[in-house]
Design an enzyme around this catalytic site. Structure first.
Site, PDB file in Angstrom:
ATOM      1  CD  GLU A 339      -1.257  -2.549   1.933  1.00  0.00           C
ATOM      2  OE1 GLU A 339      -2.077  -3.187   2.198  1.00  0.00           O
ATOM      3  OE2 GLU A 339      -0.187  -2.522   2.029  1.00  0.00           O
ATOM      4  CG  HIS A 367      -9.662  -6.338   6.160  1.00  0.00           C
ATOM      5  ND1 HIS A 367      -8.719  -5.839   5.265  1.00  0.00           N
ATOM      6  CD2 HIS A 367      -9.895  -7.352   4.982  1.00  0.00           C
ATOM      7  CE1 HIS A 367      -7.963  -6.908   4.246  1.00  0.00           C
ATOM      8  NE2 HIS A 367      -8.799  -7.969   4.296  1.00  0.00           N
TER       9      HIS A 367
END
Length: 404
Positions: A339, A367
């Site tokens: 990321e 998540h």
């Protein structure tokens, strides 16, 4: 003496005639030997070259021509000719209703650029998929939702859940689903039933030395967006996450790069972790992180915790990028750093980010990591015969009869 002089002059006149009037005579006398003496006529060299060659082999000439044509064909094969869908006279979309057996009549399948890209859109009076993507009368920006998926026991459940969520999002929205090696018929059926405009792509990356398949699947989607110059907000939405409709409303407010906090379960599943920005209004001033192994990252963001303008990928001049290198995710970095290394290619620091919503005080997606790693397909989805039932004789039916 005077008579002798006249005879010599006459002889010289006779010898000089061939030089001025009959220069082709040497060709009529092939047996004449020309010496290298200076008295030899100047045309003797050319006359010797013009002799016909009766001993040449015709098969050598044909072999030479064959070699020339082979080299030309090889060079033409290496030349990078443009693809058919890149030519101006070739339509970007081809209706393929006759080739695809659709179970519903309110959906139209389009095959825009090859066998590895399938586009599915709701028909509802629309005649062309590109018109919806670029129609300025539509409210808000185009949302480009990228979902990598792979074959597993809960894949159908996750894709159906995400598809039903995206169906509630106001258009325009494009759902790009990427699979590895082949576009399965089961996944295509789920996309058709979802009722949203989709593009089903295939990643042909060799998985022998691949550490994270999702990285290459997302890169396939980025290449598709760059090739077709799709203008909208790109969001990486994994199929196993949970999303609220408020998230997609906030995505349309992004100008360049938006970021927000994401709630997730720890690996032990006994506590929640908050990962994402700390904001003062819409300005990012810090980061939430609870994992020691990821504290060395530049930006502490989950893959589903940011979105960006797609023009950054295919038009770097608008955003004054220092170079025009392709923006892609890296599979060579350490796990958990995909990321931050990707975001560093888009923005320089937090001043170019937009915190969503204002104050970054709302959790808009989760998540959870609730899937078991050892979950496998059952041996059979249907039982070949009825199961045996054992019922005690003292059980009574409502009519008062005993079972035996």
């Amino acid at each position: 003496m005077p008579s002798v002089r006249r005879a010599q002059s006459a002889a010289n006149a006779v010898n000089d005639r061939p030089l001025h009037h009959h220069q082709g005579l040497p060709y009529l006398n092939p047996g004449r030997q020309h010496s290298s003496d200076s008295s030899a006529p100047p045309y003797s060299l050319f006359a010797s070259r013009a002799k016909p060659q009766h001993h040449s082999n015709p098969w050598k000439r044909h072999l030479f021509r064959l070699l020339i044509f082979f080299l030309l064909g090889f060079l033409f094969g290496l030349y990078p000719f443009p693809e058919l869908d890149d030519l101006p006279f070739f339509s970007p979309t081809i209706s393929s209703i006759s080739m695809i057996n659709l179970p519903r009549h309110d959906l139209v399948a389009l095959l825009p650029s090859g066998r590895q890209e399938i586009e599915i859109q709701p028909s509802e009076g629309r005649t062309h998929a590109t018109d919806e993507l670029t129609d300025p009368s539509r409210s808000g920006k185009l949302l480009i939702v990228v979902t990598p998926t792979y074959n597993r026991a809960s894949q159908g459940y996750y894709l159906n859940r995400l598809g039903q969520t995206l169906r509630l999002v106001p258009p325009p929205l494009l759902w790009i689903v990427v699979e590895m090696h082949v576009a399965s018929a089961e996944t295509s059926q789920i996309l058709v039933d979802a009722g949203v405009m989709c593009r089903h792509l295939v990643c042909n990356k060799n998985t022998t030395n691949v550490k994270d398949r999702g990285v290459h699947q997302r890169n396939t989607a980025l290449e598709h967006i760059q090739k077709h110059r799709l203008d909208g907000i790109v969001y990486f939405a994994d199929d196993d996450n949970i999303y609220s409709l408020e998230l997609f409303e906030q995505l349309r407010k992004i100008r360049r790069f938006g970021v927000w906090p994401v709630a997730m379960l720890s690996q032990s599943k006994n506590k929640a972790i908050l990962e994402g920005p700390v904001c003062n209004g819409s300005q990012v001033i810090g980061w939430h992180t609870n994992e020691k192994s990821k504290r060395l990252r530049r930006f502490h963001v989950d893959m589903s915790g940011f979105a960006f303008n797609s023009t950054i990928i295919w038009d770097p001049r608008i955003w004054h990028r220092p170079n025009s290198d392709a923006i892609r995710q890296l599979d060579s970095v350490k796990e958990g750093f995909q990321e931050t290394t990707f975001i560093e290619q888009i923005v320089e620091d937090e001043s170019q980010m937009e915190g969503l919503p204002k104050g970054c005080s709302t959790i808009m997606n989760w998540h959870l990591h609730i899937e078991s790693r050892n979950l496998v397909y059952p041996k059979g989805w249907q039982v070949p015969k009825d199961l045996d039932a054992i019922v005690h004789s003292n059980v009574r039916l409502s009519q008062g009869k005993h079972l035996t």
